[in-house]
Design an enzyme around this catalytic site. Structure first.
Site, PDB file in Angstrom:
ATOM      1  N   LYS A 204      -4.622   6.143  -1.977  1.00 50.17           N
ATOM      2  CA  LYS A 204      -3.443   5.549  -1.330  1.00 50.17           C
ATOM      3  C   LYS A 204      -3.361   5.915   0.148  1.00 50.17           C
ATOM      4  O   LYS A 204      -3.929   6.895   0.600  1.00 50.17           O
ATOM      5  CB  LYS A 204      -2.174   5.950  -2.095  1.00 50.17           C
ATOM      6  CG  LYS A 204      -2.097   5.164  -3.412  1.00 50.17           C
ATOM      7  CD  LYS A 204      -0.772   5.212  -4.092  1.00 50.17           C
ATOM      8  CE  LYS A 204      -0.818   4.301  -5.326  1.00 50.17           C
ATOM      9  NZ  LYS A 204       0.277   4.519  -6.260  1.00 50.17           N
TER      10      LYS A 204
ATOM     11  N   ARG B 217      -3.703   8.387 -12.734  1.00 52.80           N
ATOM     12  CA  ARG B 217      -4.253   7.023 -12.658  1.00 52.80           C
ATOM     13  C   ARG B 217      -5.183   6.986 -11.452  1.00 52.80           C
ATOM     14  O   ARG B 217      -4.730   7.155 -10.320  1.00 52.80           O
ATOM     15  CB  ARG B 217      -3.095   6.033 -12.510  1.00 52.80           C
ATOM     16  CG  ARG B 217      -3.507   4.575 -12.514  1.00 52.80           C
ATOM     17  CD  ARG B 217      -2.284   3.673 -12.365  1.00 52.80           C
ATOM     18  NE  ARG B 217      -2.682   2.274 -12.382  1.00 52.80           N
ATOM     19  CZ  ARG B 217      -3.085   1.614 -11.313  1.00 52.80           C
ATOM     20  NH1 ARG B 217      -3.142   2.207 -10.133  1.00 52.80           N
ATOM     21  NH2 ARG B 217      -3.441   0.350 -11.403  1.00 52.80           N
TER      22      ARG B 217
HETATM   23  C1  9MG Z   1      -0.361  -0.570 -10.712  1.00 52.22           C
HETATM   24  N1  9MG Z   1      -0.187   0.665  -9.965  1.00 52.22           N
HETATM   25  C2  9MG Z   1      -0.553   0.910  -8.685  1.00 52.22           C
HETATM   26  N2  9MG Z   1      -0.207   2.153  -8.337  1.00 52.22           N
HETATM   27  C3  9MG Z   1       0.386   2.706  -9.419  1.00 52.22           C
HETATM   28  C4  9MG Z   1       0.965   3.957  -9.687  1.00 52.22           C
HETATM   29  O1  9MG Z   1       1.056   4.892  -8.755  1.00 52.22           O
HETATM   30  N3  9MG Z   1       1.478   4.177 -10.905  1.00 52.22           N
HETATM   31  C5  9MG Z   1       1.444   3.212 -11.869  1.00 52.22           C
HETATM   32  N4  9MG Z   1       1.970   3.504 -13.071  1.00 52.22           N
HETATM   33  N5  9MG Z   1       0.901   2.009 -11.674  1.00 52.22           N
HETATM   34  C6  9MG Z   1       0.394   1.764 -10.464  1.00 52.22           C
END
Ligand code: 9MG
Length: 277
Positions: free
Chosen positions: A222, A256
């Site tokens: 990010k 994730r």
């Molecule tokens: C789809 N998506 C993109 N970034 C995300 C994040 O930080 N958390 C979750 N649950 N989905 C995300």
């Protein structure tokens, strides 16, 4: 602590790695490399070989400024990849806010609905509940909508406001009979938050454990990691792994990520050292 999903009761005593499978032409982090179904299916297999615990398939890019696809378009992207992923023997999550996609994904057997809009779109919560399927759910905080969320994010107390929002969404699910063991919560790093907001939220992440539910966290590649390190998106492997470890050490039970192999290795060392959150 377990996360109860359609087919799997996921043991969260070991931090879980959720691998990202974007089936979008305009994803910020992989430049739409897996936009066609065949390469996205191959990507699922690659992540499996790298040790992924959960696959997360999405057909809507939620990067800042992105446009929302139609529900039909999104379903056409996700469905063939989901059908394949469901044969691979690991829990499969679908990253969507669309009632149509939720309904169809649950019909096909998806294990988890991961909704960055926390099932607030009209019909989304109905689609989950009416399916009769006891799928897992990830409720995420976002201020605004992807198209404009980074224009002027503002909070008086970022952690307090995120916590209050998640508590309110959890109540909405409880009111519709969704059991707590099906739900995980996500602070939504990068979604309507400045770099300072993200870093404060990370430092105060443990406050979000007050609701008694597991935390799922996404910091992989990010832009806040780009700001901290000065690295472009294709050079954020090390910052992403460091962020995943920081998140786990601050209470997250699911991370994730794009870079599954590196994250799995890092968590193995972290666990071998006897560190736990
Ligand atoms: C789809 N998506 C993109 N970034 C995300 C994040 O930080 N958390 C979750 N649950 N989905 C995300």
């Amino acid at each position: 602590m377990f996360w109860s999903t359609t087919r799997f009761r996921i043991d969260l005593s070991r931090p879980q790695v959720m691998g990202i499978v974007n089936v979008t032409p305009d994803s910020f982090s992989d430049g739409g490399q897996h936009a066609d179904a065949v390469s996205a299916q191959a990507h699922c297999e690659q992540l499996l070989a790298e040790g992924v615990d959960i696959l997360d398939i999405g057909g809507e890019s939620t990067r800042p400024g992105s446009a929302t696809p139609s529900e039909v378009q999104e379903l056409a992207r996700v469905e063939p990849v989901l059908r394949h992923a469901l044969t691979l023997g690991v829990p499969v999550s679908v990253d969507t806010s669309s009632p149509l996609v939720i309904r169809k994904a649950l019909e096909l057997g998806a294990d988890i609905i991961n909704d960055v809009r926390s099932l607030q779109r009209p019909g989304a919560l109905d689609a989950l509940v009416d399916s009769g399927v006891s799928a897992g759910v990830c409720l995420m905080h976002m201020q605004g909508e992807p198209a404009t969320m980074q224009v002027a994010p503002a909070y008086d107390d970022v952690a307090g406001e995120v916590l209050a929002f998640l508590a309110q969404r959890l109540d909405a699910l409880r009111a519709r009979g969704v059991a707590d063991e099906r739900v995980v919560l996500d602070p939504g790093y990068g979604f309507g938050k400045t770099v300072a907001h993200n870093l404060e939220l990370l430092r105060r992440q443990r406050e979000l454990l007050a609701l008694g539910l597991p935390l799922l966290v996404g910091l992989s590649r990010k832009s806040c990691l780009g700001t901290v390190t000065g690295r472009p998106v294709d050079q954020r492997l090390v910052p992403s792994v460091a962020a995943a470890l920081a998140a786990v050490s601050l209470g997250a039970r699911v991370v994730r990520v794009h870079d599954v192999a590196a994250t799995v290795d890092a968590l193995k060392v972290w666990q071998a050292a006897g560190l736990d959150s």
